[in-house]
Scaffold this active site. Structure first.
Site, PDB file in Angstrom:
ATOM      1  CB  SER A  92       5.072   6.277 -19.857  1.00 57.97           C
ATOM      2  OG  SER A  92       4.879   5.117 -20.375  1.00 57.97           O
ATOM      3  CD  GLU A 112       5.462  -1.898  -9.578  1.00 61.37           C
ATOM      4  OE1 GLU A 112       6.551  -1.520  -9.194  1.00 61.37           O
ATOM      5  OE2 GLU A 112       4.763  -3.057  -9.536  1.00 61.37           O
ATOM      6  CD  GLN A 127       5.735  -4.910 -49.288  1.00 66.35           C
ATOM      7  OE1 GLN A 127       5.721  -3.730 -49.215  1.00 66.35           O
ATOM      8  NE2 GLN A 127       6.584  -5.664 -50.182  1.00 66.35           N
ATOM      9  N   GLY A 173      -8.774  -6.917 -37.351  1.00 65.10           N
ATOM     10  CA  GLY A 173     -10.105  -6.136 -37.756  1.00 65.10           C
ATOM     11  C   GLY A 173     -11.154  -6.018 -36.878  1.00 65.10           C
ATOM     12  N   GLY A 174     -12.358  -6.319 -37.604  1.00 66.76           N
ATOM     13  CA  GLY A 174     -13.673  -6.320 -36.568  1.00 66.76           C
ATOM     14  C   GLY A 174     -13.502  -7.332 -35.595  1.00 66.76           C
ATOM     15  N   GLY A 192       0.280   9.594  -6.285  1.00 65.24           N
ATOM     16  CA  GLY A 192       0.609   8.093  -7.094  1.00 65.24           C
ATOM     17  C   GLY A 192       2.080   8.301  -7.230  1.00 65.24           C
ATOM     18  CB  CYS A 197      -0.869  -0.024   1.189  1.00 73.07           C
ATOM     19  SG  CYS A 197      -2.003  -1.360   1.297  1.00 73.07           S
ATOM     20  NE  ARG A 214       9.910   2.493 -11.490  1.00 77.06           N
ATOM     21  CZ  ARG A 214      10.261   3.859 -10.983  1.00 77.06           C
ATOM     22  NH1 ARG A 214      11.608   4.041 -10.746  1.00 77.06           N
ATOM     23  NH2 ARG A 214       9.366   4.608 -10.353  1.00 77.06           N
TER      24      ARG A 214
END
Length: 404
Positions: free
Chosen positions: A387, A384, A299, A360-361, A135, A128, A263
């Site tokens: 970025s 953690e 491609q 795709g879908g 954060g 915790c 990390r």
């Protein structure tokens, strides 16, 4: 002296294959159900405990690897299976890392087994640290711990947020401020033993991804823990605080010391998810036909898959380097731990997005796992250390300048 080699040894290959088998046969078939249920997969945790995959002994064995690769190898395979279930299995490791980073040998021996329980009654543990208003900014923590000399107890008050296993944990490891005047240098880590009064969790968080992993807010209201539950011991804490008050280097801050050790492992988690998405979309592209040919013959698809493989391999190398450095006490002089987590997390998000695009879908539906992988991947760029925080750590390391 042995020459340079990237080949895994026999023990590491056996570990990889063993964990991969569990991920393939046990975790993957169960992943959709537990994602939908958004509940801790206790039966799978128990099954992992019964075969020795979940427990202090396995984690200690992985940590003991002198090359440092056993933990990231096992982690990657688990998260290849499913990130939510894997975090339910691995989440206890963050609390253990907190104890390991700051604790004394006696504390490790007493409390780490309590984090796991046993195969008949497995337990989990929670680390915790984050709070609703703090954060990545660890200097903003408001949870306080004061020492009651009359009873030799620490009294903890505050709220923690986004705690993996928070509230359902047997052991909570909590970061709290003991000297507000010192900011981040005035913090310490504490073990909250099982059944301690005053610990409450009233809200389980419903998440975008990692739904099989329990995340919750945890409240500490006049929580009293024995004096011996401050990580590292009271004498060492007082000495560190005294140095900080004198303006001297005071040593590692409790939460950051934990994050530094974990990390590369988080990077391995992200690599596992990215690899799973790559492998699934590769097989799909080799089978799926459109306009009279396999779509991998285009491609645009083939190049996407080539880039995915390249980026995943590059991320894994950064993770392995950082894991080796950490295990062999080589300083992260250029923020190598943060590099590994940053690269792997962003590769995971990008690779899972490309996997959806290749399908795709179909990729946008829950009939295929890539949409779940995409949801799971995003958290790695956030928890953690975001970025942005990783880039800050790296930029400070390479410049020697405290960039705000």
């Amino acid at each position: 002296m042995a020459g340079f080699s990237l080949e895994l040894n026999e023990d590491q290959r056996d570990l990889r294959d063993w964990v991969h088998g569990f991920a393939k046969d046990v975790i993957r078939p169960a992943a959709p159900e537990w994602d939908e249920r958004e509940e801790t997969p206790w039966p799978i945790i128990q099954e992992a405990a019964k075969i020795g995959l979940y427990g202090f002994e396995s984690l200690a064995t992985w940590f003991a690897d002198p090359i440092g690769l056993s933990l990231p190898i096992a982690t990657e395979e688990l998260f290849w299976g499913d990130a939510g279930i894997a975090l339910a299995i691995m989440g206890t490791g963050l609390a253990v890392a907190g104890i390991f980073a700051s604790g004394e040998p006696e504390q490790l021996a007493e409390w780490v087994p309590e984090c796991f329980g046993d195969e008949n009654d497995p337990k989990v543990a929670a680390f915790c640290a984050s709070e609703p208003q703090a954060g990545s900014d660890v200097s903003g923590y408001r949870t306080r711990a004061r020492y009651d000399e009359a009873t030799d107890e620490w009294v903890i008050n505050g709220q923690k947020a986004w705690a993996t296993n928070g509230g359902i944990a047997n052991v909570h490891v909590v970061t709290a401020v003991v000297d507000p005047a010192l900011g981040a240098r005035g913090q310490a880590g504490f073990i909250v033993p099982p059944g301690t009064p005053g610990v409450a969790s009233t809200r389980k968080i419903k998440k975008h991804g990692l739904r099989a992993s329990h995340t919750a807010d945890v409240f500490f209201d006049e929580v009293r823990v024995p004096g011996r539950c401050v990580l590292g011991g009271k004498e060492r804490l007082e000495a560190r605080l005294a140095r900080a008050r004198e303006g001297k280097k005071a040593g590692g801050q409790a939460a950051m010391a934990t994050f530094e050790t974990t990390r590369p492992t988080v990077g391995a988690m992200a690599v596992g998810v990215a690899r799973a998405a790559y492998e699934y979309s590769l097989e799909y592209a080799k089978d799926r036909e459109a306009f009279g040919r396999k779509i991998i013959e285009n491609q645009s698809i083939a190049f996407d898959l080539a880039n995915m493989r390249m980026e995943i391999d590059a991320a894994r190398m950064l993770v392995w380097r950082a894991a080796w450095m950490g295990r062999n006490n080589v300083p992260f002089e250029a923020g190598e731990g943060s590099m590994s987590k940053l690269k792997a997390s962003e590769v995971a998000v990008w690779s899972t997005e490309r996997a959806i695009q290749i399908l795709g879908g179909a990729g946008y539906t829950r009939e295929h796992p890539v949409e779940r992988m995409h949801r799971d991947a995003k958290i790695f760029t956030i928890f953690e250390g975001t970025s942005e925080i990783q880039r800050l750590v790296i930029s400070r390391a390479i410049s020697g300048i405290h960039i705000p």
